[in-house]
Each structure stands twice: as C-alpha cells, then as structure tokens.
Motif scaffolding. Structure first.
Motif, PDB file in Angstrom:
ATOM      1  N   ASP A  93      65.682 -15.635  41.428  1.00  0.00           N
ATOM      2  CA  ASP A  93      67.134 -15.714  41.568  1.00  0.00           C
ATOM      3  C   ASP A  93      67.729 -16.884  40.781  1.00  0.00           C
ATOM      4  O   ASP A  93      68.955 -16.973  40.651  1.00  0.00           O
ATOM      5  N   VAL A  94      66.891 -17.771  40.299  1.00  0.00           N
ATOM      6  CA  VAL A  94      67.370 -18.888  39.481  1.00  0.00           C
ATOM      7  C   VAL A  94      67.787 -18.350  38.118  1.00  0.00           C
ATOM      8  O   VAL A  94      67.059 -17.539  37.528  1.00  0.00           O
ATOM      9  N   PRO A  95      68.950 -18.761  37.590  1.00  0.00           N
ATOM     10  CA  PRO A  95      69.332 -18.292  36.249  1.00  0.00           C
ATOM     11  C   PRO A  95      68.197 -18.508  35.253  1.00  0.00           C
ATOM     12  O   PRO A  95      67.623 -19.598  35.181  1.00  0.00           O
ATOM     13  N   PHE A  96      67.882 -17.459  34.503  1.00  0.00           N
ATOM     14  CA  PHE A  96      66.686 -17.493  33.659  1.00  0.00           C
ATOM     15  C   PHE A  96      66.715 -18.652  32.675  1.00  0.00           C
ATOM     16  O   PHE A  96      65.702 -19.338  32.489  1.00  0.00           O
ATOM     17  N   ASP A  97      67.841 -18.912  32.044  1.00  0.00           N
ATOM     18  CA  ASP A  97      67.912 -20.010  31.082  1.00  0.00           C
ATOM     19  C   ASP A  97      67.663 -21.356  31.743  1.00  0.00           C
ATOM     20  O   ASP A  97      67.078 -22.260  31.132  1.00  0.00           O
ATOM     21  N   ASP A  98      68.094 -21.510  32.991  1.00  0.00           N
ATOM     22  CA  ASP A  98      67.834 -22.757  33.719  1.00  0.00           C
ATOM     23  C   ASP A  98      66.341 -22.910  33.996  1.00  0.00           C
ATOM     24  O   ASP A  98      65.779 -24.014  33.904  1.00  0.00           O
ATOM     25  N   LEU A  99      65.711 -21.805  34.343  1.00  0.00           N
ATOM     26  CA  LEU A  99      64.274 -21.822  34.622  1.00  0.00           C
ATOM     27  C   LEU A  99      63.494 -22.153  33.349  1.00  0.00           C
ATOM     28  O   LEU A  99      62.574 -22.986  33.362  1.00  0.00           O
ATOM     29  N   VAL A 100      63.877 -21.527  32.252  1.00  0.00           N
ATOM     30  CA  VAL A 100      63.226 -21.805  30.970  1.00  0.00           C
ATOM     31  C   VAL A 100      63.400 -23.269  30.595  1.00  0.00           C
ATOM     32  O   VAL A 100      62.452 -23.946  30.169  1.00  0.00           O
ATOM     33  N   ALA A 101      64.603 -23.792  30.764  1.00  0.00           N
ATOM     34  CA  ALA A 101      64.880 -25.187  30.395  1.00  0.00           C
ATOM     35  C   ALA A 101      64.048 -26.160  31.212  1.00  0.00           C
ATOM     36  O   ALA A 101      63.557 -27.171  30.684  1.00  0.00           O
ATOM     37  N   ALA A 102      63.866 -25.874  32.502  1.00  0.00           N
ATOM     38  CA  ALA A 102      63.084 -26.762  33.362  1.00  0.00           C
ATOM     39  C   ALA A 102      61.634 -26.837  32.908  1.00  0.00           C
ATOM     40  O   ALA A 102      61.016 -27.909  32.897  1.00  0.00           O
ATOM     41  N   VAL A 103      61.078 -25.686  32.534  1.00  0.00           N
ATOM     42  CA  VAL A 103      59.687 -25.655  32.053  1.00  0.00           C
ATOM     43  C   VAL A 103      59.591 -26.255  30.654  1.00  0.00           C
ATOM     44  O   VAL A 103      58.684 -27.053  30.358  1.00  0.00           O
ATOM     45  N   ALA A 104      60.529 -25.903  29.789  1.00  0.00           N
ATOM     46  CA  ALA A 104      60.483 -26.366  28.397  1.00  0.00           C
ATOM     47  C   ALA A 104      60.578 -27.878  28.297  1.00  0.00           C
ATOM     48  O   ALA A 104      59.958 -28.484  27.415  1.00  0.00           O
ATOM     49  N   ARG A 105      61.352 -28.494  29.183  1.00  0.00           N
ATOM     50  CA  ARG A 105      61.486 -29.958  29.144  1.00  0.00           C
ATOM     51  C   ARG A 105      60.120 -30.633  29.277  1.00  0.00           C
ATOM     52  O   ARG A 105      59.787 -31.554  28.526  1.00  0.00           O
ATOM     53  N   ILE A 106      59.315 -30.136  30.202  1.00  0.00           N
ATOM     54  CA  ILE A 106      57.994 -30.737  30.443  1.00  0.00           C
ATOM     55  C   ILE A 106      57.042 -30.409  29.301  1.00  0.00           C
ATOM     56  O   ILE A 106      56.328 -31.283  28.792  1.00  0.00           O
ATOM     57  N   LEU A 107      57.036 -29.153  28.886  1.00  0.00           N
ATOM     58  CA  LEU A 107      56.127 -28.756  27.808  1.00  0.00           C
ATOM     59  C   LEU A 107      56.452 -29.491  26.512  1.00  0.00           C
ATOM     60  O   LEU A 107      55.545 -29.887  25.775  1.00  0.00           O
TER      61      LEU A 107
END
Length: 263
Positions: A93-107
């Motif tokens: 249910d989390v906006p997909f772009d927000d989810l991607v951004a959260a993971v991408a920041r760490i990677l």
C-alpha cells in the motif's frame, strides 16, 4: 579490491533467516565481505502463540531483537542493518516510488556487487514480499551502470519446483498440511530451469539453525517441529536463486555462490 558487498532486502524479520543466512555464513571469515541487510517491516502482525509473552503492541520490537540476536548466533552480524519501519501487511500500500526511493537510498550509499530480494512469486505469494522485491528490482535498475564495481548481479531467492514437490510429499506422509501454491501465504516453487545459483550450505547448516532458533516468537510458524535439529539442517543444505540481472544464457553452467563469476 574485489567488491564483495552483498545487500539483502526483505519484508519481515526471519525472511532473512531462510533467505541468505547460509550464504552469509559461508563468507563470514572473508575479509572482503560486507553484508547489508534491509527489513521493510518489524513483523508486528506476526502470529502470537498461546503463552508467548508478547502483545500486538510489543511483537514488532520483540521480533526486531530476535532478528538481531539471530545474526549474532550465526556468527556474522550485518555491517549495516536498516529497518524501514513500514507497516506489516501494508508494504504493497506504500506508494511504489516512495518504496523504491527508500531502498535506493541505502543501495546507492553501499554500492553492493550483489543484491538479493524476492522474485515475483514472493516464495509464499505474500504481498509484502512481492512489493519489496519489485521495489528493490526497480531501485537496482535505476542505480546500475556500466561503470564501477557495484550492481553486478540481482538475484531472487527461490525454491525449485522439484524440491517443493518433494517437501510437500514428505509433509503429506507425516500427516501435515500441504502447501497450495494457488493460495496466498503458501509456499510455491518455480521451474527448476529458472534456478541459476545453487549454494551448498551443508558445512554451515548448524550455524544457520542456531540463528533460526533465536526467532523464538515465530518458531511454531517456521517449523512443524522446532526441536528436530536434524530435519532443520537437512532443509538448509541448499540455497537457490534465480538471476534477474544480467540475463544468463540458458545453457550456462550452474553457479555455486552469489559472487560466482563476478570480477
């Protein structure tokens, strides 16, 4: 220096215990090895068995502590362990772009050579698994480039269909419920030919089981008989992965670990 950084992105505490624990244990003493672990949730909606000292309000923090204790028991704690704090059962249910951004920041900060997550099957068809896997795939695609030592391989944990069927037959023989891959939260396999990495984890299976045992709140979910160490070690003799990127030739030989064949 070789890039031996592995990033594992999962949904819940204990997803990692089965997902990459054997591979991490095999590299535990490699001085080049760096292990990054990302959890989307604290697993606060997990099952609470009768008599276990947890409430719906405390289970998340208990499971977080169990996961951290599990890596200490295995003998190789993550070099970086991130908890995104997303709602258990609500990752999709989390906006997909927000989810991607959260993971991408760490990677982006870690530049791992290998990233491991869930594939489209989520292994159990769990919506949280599928959502965090898809977001990780997208983060990987946005970050990878032809230059630099990072983002050389994207792998998905999986169970070969023949193994899945064997496990289901064994469960039926023992009078246990069998997995129905058409149902959400039930294990499912993928065609054997899609498996491109098979890791022999026999020499570290006891360490992996030691980690699993720290997930005390979920032992009744993770195993039909948590006291049966022999059975657990037998189930943990192998880890299997597909390769989502780069594309690998169909007739290419099976790889034997997550870094196999990388520069």
């Amino acid at each position: 220096m070789r890039n031996r950084t592995l990033a594992c992105v999962v949904a819940h505490p204990d997803d990692d215990a089965y997902g990459v624990a054997g591979s991490v244990a095999l590299y535990a003493d490699d001085p080049d090895f760096r292990f990054i672990l990302v959890h989307a949730t604290l697993g606060e909606l997990g099952d609470i068995r009768d008599g276990f000292p947890a409430t719906r309000q405390t289970l998340g923090s208990i499971r977080q502590a169990e996961d951290e204790a599990a890596w200490r028991a295995l003998g190789r704690v993550p070099d970086r362990h991130e908890w995104l704090g997303l709602p258990d059962g609500g990752v999709a249910d989390v906006p997909f772009d927000d989810l991607v951004a959260a993971v991408a920041r760490i990677l982006a900060e870690e530049d791992p050579a290998v990233v491991v997550t869930f594939g489209p099957d989520g292994i159990f068809g769990h919506p949280d698994h599928i959502a965090i896997g898809a977001a990780t795939d997208e983060a990987f695609a946005r970050l990878r480039s032809e230059d630099g030592p990072g983002f050389q391989r994207l792998a998905h944990g999986a169970v070969p269909q023949t193994v899945f069927e064997r496990w289901n037959r064994q469960r039926a023989e023992l009078g246990l419920y069998t997995f129905d891959p058409t149902q959400t939260y039930h294990m499912r396999g993928i065609p054997d030919e899609q498996i491109r990495i098979t890791v022999d984890c026999r020499e570290v299976a006891s360490r992996t089981v030691a980690g699993l045992r720290e997930h005390k709140s979920q032992l009744h979910v993770m195993s039909d008989d948590p006291t049966n160490t022999v059975q657990w070690e037998r189930r943990l003799r192998r880890e299997w992965y597909t390769i989502a990127w780069p594309e690998r030739e169909r007739d290419a030989p099976m790889l034997t670990d997550l870094f196999d064949g990388l520069d």
